[in-house]
Design a protein around this motif. Structure first.
Motif, PDB file in Angstrom:
ATOM      1  N   ALA A 103      77.332  25.506 149.076  1.00  0.00           N
ATOM      2  CA  ALA A 103      78.087  26.747 149.288  1.00  0.00           C
ATOM      3  C   ALA A 103      77.979  27.690 148.099  1.00  0.00           C
ATOM      4  O   ALA A 103      78.172  28.902 148.246  1.00  0.00           O
ATOM      5  N   ALA A 104      77.670  27.128 146.913  1.00  0.00           N
ATOM      6  CA  ALA A 104      77.560  27.954 145.707  1.00  0.00           C
ATOM      7  C   ALA A 104      76.140  28.471 145.488  1.00  0.00           C
ATOM      8  O   ALA A 104      75.882  29.124 144.465  1.00  0.00           O
ATOM      9  N   ASP A 105      75.250  28.206 146.411  1.00  0.00           N
ATOM     10  CA  ASP A 105      73.869  28.682 146.291  1.00  0.00           C
ATOM     11  C   ASP A 105      73.870  30.200 146.119  1.00  0.00           C
ATOM     12  O   ASP A 105      74.405  30.924 146.966  1.00  0.00           O
ATOM     13  N   PRO A 106      73.297  30.730 145.064  1.00  0.00           N
ATOM     14  CA  PRO A 106      73.336  32.187 144.841  1.00  0.00           C
ATOM     15  C   PRO A 106      72.642  32.994 145.931  1.00  0.00           C
ATOM     16  O   PRO A 106      72.925  34.182 146.081  1.00  0.00           O
ATOM     17  N   ARG A 107      71.783  32.361 146.701  1.00  0.00           N
ATOM     18  CA  ARG A 107      71.133  33.079 147.801  1.00  0.00           C
ATOM     19  C   ARG A 107      72.130  33.470 148.877  1.00  0.00           C
ATOM     20  O   ARG A 107      71.868  34.383 149.674  1.00  0.00           O
ATOM     21  N   LEU A 108      73.291  32.789 148.906  1.00  0.00           N
ATOM     22  CA  LEU A 108      74.317  33.086 149.908  1.00  0.00           C
ATOM     23  C   LEU A 108      75.249  34.206 149.479  1.00  0.00           C
ATOM     24  O   LEU A 108      76.136  34.597 150.246  1.00  0.00           O
ATOM     25  N   ALA A 109      75.085  34.705 148.261  1.00  0.00           N
ATOM     26  CA  ALA A 109      75.859  35.858 147.786  1.00  0.00           C
ATOM     27  C   ALA A 109      77.347  35.609 147.968  1.00  0.00           C
ATOM     28  O   ALA A 109      77.873  34.596 147.523  1.00  0.00           O
ATOM     29  N   ASN A 110      78.039  36.517 148.653  1.00  0.00           N
ATOM     30  CA  ASN A 110      79.479  36.375 148.895  1.00  0.00           C
ATOM     31  C   ASN A 110      79.662  35.632 150.214  1.00  0.00           C
ATOM     32  O   ASN A 110      79.558  36.212 151.288  1.00  0.00           O
TER      33      ASN A 110
END
Length: 500
Positions: A103-110
């Motif tokens: 869930a903290a993957d930066p590709r997922l942004a907000n």
């Protein structure tokens, strides 16, 4: 008296006889004895004191014992009943499986999202799930469900032709069927099994010639007034969506989704779908004319049919259950916009973009008790970045869809399946392929968001419903793979999924 006499008399007084007729040995009395044996006298005095006190206590005890004891004449009141709970609360399961890393993957942004148990509705994971976010094409799940509630799975969209108000005039009336096809018999558009303009033209030529012998058809009025034909594009959506071929103008009269290539899902759309439909119908009329029924110089114009006009022909779309597959599997924006407008009209509204804010939530709440709080519905396709749907509302709806209750089994059956169909056919590859066939979901993509919402049978057999929305201006397509990985993480956790 002299001082001596005084002393002698005092001495005589001090030597007077003691009690018992005895004198002290030295003639000085008890005071002399005390001075000689002070410890013995002190001990004796204390003993006497304690003896007297003890005697007093005995007498006091006798006095108390001999006094009458009062008897209580009242009965003590019973102790109040201890409160007991109406129901013994069940123990909460301690869950330990976390998806915090994916869930903290930066590709997922907000990231916003929600994961529930499908059977109980228990929230297993919540990440800002009560806050509205743009939906992208997951909006189509709301439109599909509202359409089932208002129209029924067997509903078909009609396109018909009626007599005009003057001789030689007929009226082509649209009711929002974008699948009506101008392709000749034997050829299929992206909407397999769609009704044909050629069939409608053949009906009209036969009926008109029988009713109006000797009077050729000289004018075709195009009626797209089922809703305001000028209310056909929301300004928050880029026109490039139309020119690149993702969506057409939303008018009630259409052929082939206004595609330049009816056989291609993504194909440039025009600026006058009503006029294009009219021109295609004139061609179909001429092709169906055995001679003399259609004037060679027949023209078209826009207008409205007279309510009492006699019918000349009608064709219908495939049933709603089929249209839902044609909308959800490829994520067809035009079909979604049309169905949203039809829901509005059938619900008693005017079919405009603005009416969707009442029509869609009203249908979902009335039919399925889905909460409308936080819903902001701008369009039917999800193309507008101004739509707002909380993930918690999406998962509440998905619980009903997954259950198949209230005819929503047709929505469930129309959704893409991971690795097998629709927009998920090529998703969940590599290590994520473990969920292929086990995840059913609707994808979504607009310029500022990627979304995935659906349900799965997890590794432990638990059925979960989920909605994930990754939002950020300029978000990259790599968010799709990150969403897949997050979904697989929830799949692996199953009922052990923790909200931590």
């Amino acid at each position: 008296m002299s001082r001596r006499e005084v002393r002698e008399r005092a001495t005589q007084r001090g030597s007077a006889p003691q009690p018992g007729g005895q004198k002290s040995a030295d003639g000085r009395g008890l005071s002399a004895v005390f001075r000689k044996h002070p410890v013995a006298w002190l001990a004796g005095a204390l003993g006497l004191v304690f003896a007297l006190l003890g005697t007093g206590a005995v007498f006091a005890g006798m006095a108390v014992a001999s006094a009458p004891v009062p008897v209580a004449t009242t009965t003590p009141s019973a102790a109040p009943a201890r409160p007991t709970p109406s129901a013994i609360p069940t123990a909460s399961k301690l869950r330990t499986c976390s998806i915090a890393g994916p869930a903290a993957d930066p590709r997922l942004a907000n990231l916003s999202g929600s994961v529930l148990r499908a059977d109980t509705g228990e929230v297993l994971w919540d990440h800002s799930a009560s806050v509205g976010v743009p939906t992208a094409s997951t909006m189509k799940l709301l439109v599909a469900s509202a359409a089932v509630a208002e129209l029924h799975p067997d509903f078909q969209i009609a396109t018909n032709v009626v007599d005009g108000s003057t001789a030689g005039t007929i009226v082509l009336v649209g009711h929002g069927d974008p699948t009506l096809s101008a392709l000749p018999t034997g050829q299929e558009s992206v909407y397999t099994g769609a009704p044909k303009l050629s069939d409608l033209a053949s009906q009209v030529v036969a009926a008109y010639s029988a009713r109006h012998p000797g009077v050729p058809i000289s004018q075709v009025v195009l009626d797209a007034s089922y809703w305001n034909p000028a209310d056909n594009w929301d300004p928050s959506v880029k026109q490039s969506e139309r020119t690149q071929g993702y969506q057409s103008l939303t008018t009630a009269l259409h052929v082939d989704g206004d595609r330049a290539n009816p056989k291609a899902e993504t194909s440039p759309r025009g600026t006058d779908p009503v006029g294009k439909a009219g021109a295609a119908f004139v061609t179909a009329l001429k092709n169906a004319d055995p001679g003399g029924v259609v004037d060679n110089s027949v023209t078209t114009s826009t207008g409205s049919a007279v309510a009492t006009a006699a019918g000349l022909g009608e064709v219908k779309s495939q049933p709603l259950r089929t249209l839902l597959s044609q909308m959800l599997l490829p994520s067809d924006n035009t079909l979604a916009e049309m169905l949203a407008r039809i829901v509005s009209k059938v619900s008693g509204f005017d079919g405009t973009f603005a009416s969707l804010q009442q029509a869609i939530p009203g249908s979902l709440t009335g039919a399925y008790q889905i909460p409308a709080q936080g819903l902001k519905i701008i369009d039917g396709s999800g193309e507008s970045p101004n739509n707002q749907v909380p993930p918690a509302v999406m998962t509440a709806l998905l619980r009903v869809i997954q259950s198949g209750a209230l005819n929503l089994d047709v929505v469930r059956a129309a959704m893409p399946v991971a690795g097998k169909s629709g927009t998920l056919a090529s998703r969940f590859s590599g290590a994520n392929a473990v969920v292929r066939g086990n995840v059913t979901a609707k994808t979504g993509w607009i310029d500022n968001e990627y979304a995935l919402a659906g349900f799965m049978t997890a590794a432990d057999g638990t059925v979960l419903v989920f909605a994930f929305d990754a939002v950020r201006p300029g978000i990259k397509s790599s968010a799709m793979a990150a969403l897949d990985t997050l979904t697989v993480a929830a799949y692996n956790c199953g009922d052990n999924l923790s909200n931590n």
